[in-house]
Scaffold this motif. Structure first.
Motif, PDB file in Angstrom:
ATOM      1  N   PHE A   1       7.332  45.784  -0.780  1.00 21.57           N
ATOM      2  CA  PHE A   1       8.195  46.958  -0.744  1.00 21.57           C
ATOM      3  C   PHE A   1       7.827  47.987  -1.804  1.00 21.57           C
ATOM      4  CE2 PHE A   1      10.716  43.666   1.343  1.00 21.57           C
ATOM      5  CZ  PHE A   1      11.117  44.341   2.482  1.00 21.57           C
TER       6      PHE A   1
ATOM      7  N   GLU B   1       3.133  52.051  -0.935  1.00 17.63           N
ATOM      8  CA  GLU B   1       3.460  53.309  -0.267  1.00 17.63           C
ATOM      9  C   GLU B   1       2.271  53.758   0.571  1.00 17.63           C
ATOM     10  OE1 GLU B   1       5.423  56.081   1.350  1.00 17.63           O
ATOM     11  OE2 GLU B   1       6.440  54.818  -0.142  1.00 17.63           O
TER      12      GLU B   1
ATOM     13  N   ARG C   1       4.770  51.128   2.973  1.00 19.32           N
ATOM     14  CA  ARG C   1       4.986  49.694   2.915  1.00 19.32           C
ATOM     15  C   ARG C   1       3.894  48.953   3.681  1.00 19.32           C
ATOM     16  NH1 ARG C   1      11.496  49.138   4.102  1.00 19.32           N
ATOM     17  NH2 ARG C   1      12.201  49.991   2.100  1.00 19.32           N
TER      18      ARG C   1
END
Length: 205
Positions: free
Chosen positions: A109, A112, A114
């Motif tokens: 998580f 970036e 995900r």
């Protein structure tokens, strides 16, 4: 003895990882998805969960219009009745059945965008085996109903690229697509997985 067949439907709530479980909530899409749950999954009841009263109301009305019994589960104030399994399911990667409720933790998580935190193998057959095994147990034990978790994992879309198929961390019967629409239900951003068809076959008996 089981008296009805059910699915869990997520309208969205704040998750432990700081994001909502369902960002987009289009009433027309909700209505169509609940019609699919009734007509194609052959469910007779739906457990509607979430933390937004307006979304819960929209989904409940759509479910009733589709001929479904509605079980309200406002999150986090769920009070399940006895002899009903209000959630069961597993994710879509190899080994997910053994991981149970932690199967979704294969997602990084902090990435970036995900991504999966390792290399995993899609195992839709394993998801089907888990569904079948537990349904056999529930029926043998006289459970009145069982809600498969969940119709779709909206926060785990499937995308192309290394470790971008987040659907492997999803419990959904539908694989949510990251962009574009599916072919089984044109206009909806998802495709039925093998467990979708297993649920439909079981609940149509």
């Amino acid at each position: 003895m089981r008296t009805f067949d059910c699915a869990y439907y997520d309208t969205g709530f704040g998750s432990a990882v700081g994001d909502r479980s369902r960002r987009e909530f289009d009433p027309a899409v909700v209505r169509r998805e609940l019609e699919i749950i009734a007509a194609d999954l052959h469910c007779t009841a739906v457990r509607i969960s979430g933390d937004d009263p307006d979304r819960l109301a929209v989904a409940a009305h759509a479910a009733l219009d589709a001929g479904l019994r509605v079980w309200f589960s406002p999150f986090p104030m769920d009070r399940p009745p006895p002899l009903v399994i209000t959630e069961f399911g597993c994710c879509t990667h190899r080994g997910a059945a053994d991981a149970g409720g932690t199967g979704w933790t294969i997602v990084d998580f902090t990435a970036e965008p995900r991504a999966l935190n390792g290399d995993y193998v899609r195992d839709e057959a394993g998801q089907v085996a888990y569904f079948t095994e537990l349904m056999d147990v529930f029926e043998a034990e006289g459970v009145h109903g069982a809600f498969w978790f969940t119709f779709a994992g909206y926060e785990y879309p499937s995308a192309a690229g290394p470790r971008r198929d987040l659907d492997l961390a999803s419990y959904g019967a539908v694989r949510v697509l990251d962009g574009g629409t599916g072919t089984a239900y044109p206009g909806l951003a998802g495709e039925p997985k093998e467990v979708f068809h297993a649920i439909a076959a079981r609940f149509s008996r």
